[in-house]
Write an enzyme that holds these catalytic residues in place. Sequence first.
Site, PDB file in Angstrom:
ATOM      1  N   HIS A  14      -4.995  -3.846  -2.582  1.00  0.00           N
ATOM      2  CA  HIS A  14      -4.676  -2.853  -3.614  1.00  0.00           C
ATOM      3  C   HIS A  14      -4.536  -3.469  -5.001  1.00  0.00           C
ATOM      4  O   HIS A  14      -4.164  -2.782  -5.954  1.00  0.00           O
ATOM      5  CB  HIS A  14      -3.389  -2.105  -3.248  1.00  0.00           C
ATOM      6  CG  HIS A  14      -3.574  -1.291  -2.004  1.00  0.00           C
ATOM      7  ND1 HIS A  14      -4.108  -0.027  -2.014  1.00  0.00           N
ATOM      8  CD2 HIS A  14      -3.343  -1.606  -0.712  1.00  0.00           C
ATOM      9  CE1 HIS A  14      -4.188   0.421  -0.773  1.00  0.00           C
ATOM     10  NE2 HIS A  14      -3.734  -0.523   0.035  1.00  0.00           N
ATOM     11  N   LYS A  70     -11.708   0.083  -2.241  1.00  0.00           N
ATOM     12  CA  LYS A  70     -10.690   0.740  -3.053  1.00  0.00           C
ATOM     13  C   LYS A  70     -11.132   0.687  -4.523  1.00  0.00           C
ATOM     14  O   LYS A  70     -12.059   1.382  -4.889  1.00  0.00           O
ATOM     15  CB  LYS A  70      -9.330   0.091  -2.773  1.00  0.00           C
ATOM     16  CG  LYS A  70      -8.935   0.273  -1.295  1.00  0.00           C
ATOM     17  CD  LYS A  70      -7.672  -0.429  -0.939  1.00  0.00           C
ATOM     18  CE  LYS A  70      -7.157  -0.126   0.445  1.00  0.00           C
ATOM     19  NZ  LYS A  70      -8.004  -0.185   1.579  1.00  0.00           N
ATOM     20  N   SER A  79       0.806  -1.220   0.000  1.00  0.00           N
ATOM     21  CA  SER A  79       0.000   0.000   0.000  1.00  0.00           C
ATOM     22  C   SER A  79       0.839   1.272   0.000  1.00  0.00           C
ATOM     23  O   SER A  79       0.417   2.283  -0.550  1.00  0.00           O
ATOM     24  CB  SER A  79      -0.946   0.007   1.194  1.00  0.00           C
ATOM     25  OG  SER A  79      -0.227  -0.124   2.395  1.00  0.00           O
TER      26      SER A  79
HETATM   27  N1  PMP Z   1      -5.083  -4.368   3.894  1.00  0.00           N
HETATM   28  C1  PMP Z   1      -4.332  -3.471   3.223  1.00  0.00           C
HETATM   29  C2  PMP Z   1      -3.135  -3.955   2.491  1.00  0.00           C
HETATM   30  C3  PMP Z   1      -4.701  -2.129   3.208  1.00  0.00           C
HETATM   31  O1  PMP Z   1      -3.941  -1.242   2.556  1.00  0.00           O
HETATM   32  C4  PMP Z   1      -5.858  -1.720   3.900  1.00  0.00           C
HETATM   33  C5  PMP Z   1      -6.350  -0.281   3.918  1.00  0.00           C
HETATM   34  N2  PMP Z   1      -5.615   0.659   3.362  1.00  0.00           N
HETATM   35  C6  PMP Z   1      -6.592  -2.674   4.595  1.00  0.00           C
HETATM   36  C7  PMP Z   1      -6.180  -3.995   4.572  1.00  0.00           C
HETATM   37  C8  PMP Z   1      -7.788  -2.281   5.376  1.00  0.00           C
HETATM   38  O2  PMP Z   1      -8.903  -2.255   4.550  1.00  0.00           O
HETATM   39  P1  PMP Z   1     -10.186  -1.383   4.936  1.00  0.00           P
HETATM   40  O3  PMP Z   1      -9.870   0.017   4.566  1.00  0.00           O
HETATM   41  O4  PMP Z   1     -11.297  -1.993   4.158  1.00  0.00           O
HETATM   42  O5  PMP Z   1     -10.366  -1.543   6.417  1.00  0.00           O
END
Ligand code: PMP
Length: 408
Positions: free
Chosen positions: A206, A237, A178
């Site tokens: 992602h 996303k 991310s």
């Molecule tokens: N896993 C990863 C790799 C993320 O980047 C994120 C959020 N940026 C999440 C899980 C969490 O997902 P959510 O925003 O749906 O809680």
Amino acid sequence: MEWVKESLEGWKKERLLRTLKPVRCAGHGRVCIGEAEYINFSSNDYLGLAGHPGLLEEGIKAANEYGTSSSASRLMSGDLCVHHQLEDRMAGFIGKEKALLFGSGYLANIGLIPALCDKKDVIFSDRLNHASIVDGILLSGARFFRFRHNDLNHLEDLLKRERKRFKKALIVTESVFSMDGDRIPLKEMVELKERYDALFMLDEAHAVGVFGKTGAGVAEEYGLASGVDIIIGTFGKALGSYGAYVAASRSLIDYCINRARSFIYSTALPPSVIGASIKGVKMLAEEPFRRRVLLEKATYFRGVLKEKGLNVRGASQIVPVIVGENAATLKISDLLQKDFVFALAVRPPTVPRAEARIRFSVTYHHSEEDLHRVADVLKNAFQQVRPLHNATFFSSGKEGEKINRRNT
Ligand code: PMP
């Protein structure tokens, strides 16, 4: 309550204080703050689906049919037909026997990992894994080892040394990181998991919607969905909605229904969100050009930034530009905002120390003209900030690599 004030003041001094910035969505990769409109590079709406009329329509339809809330957890009376429709679709799409919805990606990771592992087990986790994975690991009580980012040799050394001492082993990593935007060597990871008899869990938050022939993620791109035991992804996303899925074997999902506390003890996702998610997934088949165009734009943008000598990382729609120091990164982000570019600074602890960066998320709606303008504005901002600091902004990022090694 003095300690609260002291903490806040300390963070402020170190330029680590986080504050909220309310924005209004202006669509087409733009946000409004007050009267001003900005190009938005801090959103994960990669395919530009979050404001799509089709998703809105399906969200409203589901709300009309089922109401505005699920009103209970799935194991009480919140288990609606639409949840099953989406789960069946996701299982087929990801290429697994069964899927289970979670309230969010965060909830999926903190529920799943403790459901799978306890103190008799061992977890191997990439050191750049998302906070939700780290929190899931800590909640599980399992022994854990962090391997250097995407470093197969380090992972194998740890597996060789530690695997035998524990009952179960879990390798957990992301497919597209991310904050770095790079991707994993999936084939080699699957080989390691097989050689050392470990479970393998892959977070495709992602990647879903962006990579793979049908947009199912990096596992699909490599044809390796069957080699990964547990695939997680989010709807918040690229898919333009909210929530998360876990896809795995039928028995593993049935096990999670009985053991994952963030699934059991939380209200089921609301119908409107599920309606939008179903349409978001359908859109991947209806408009496959979105992911192709997105990746072309990201490659183009990365190239333009590199030409300007900036320290750019990644190989996806996430394009981080490393600055180093927190204060300089904040200053650059402020300068970008003065030029109506919304690209926020990412600082420790979200990223390693001395690796603060501006994280650009390219989306389907950014035009070539937007990308050029932003690259010019960014280069200017770097030049304005550089005389104030000693950081070598235009370096190859070797500094960061050194720090990574030291912290591991
Ligand atoms: N896993 C990863 C790799 C993320 O980047 C994120 C959020 N940026 C999440 C899980 C969490 O997902 P959510 O925003 O749906 O809680």
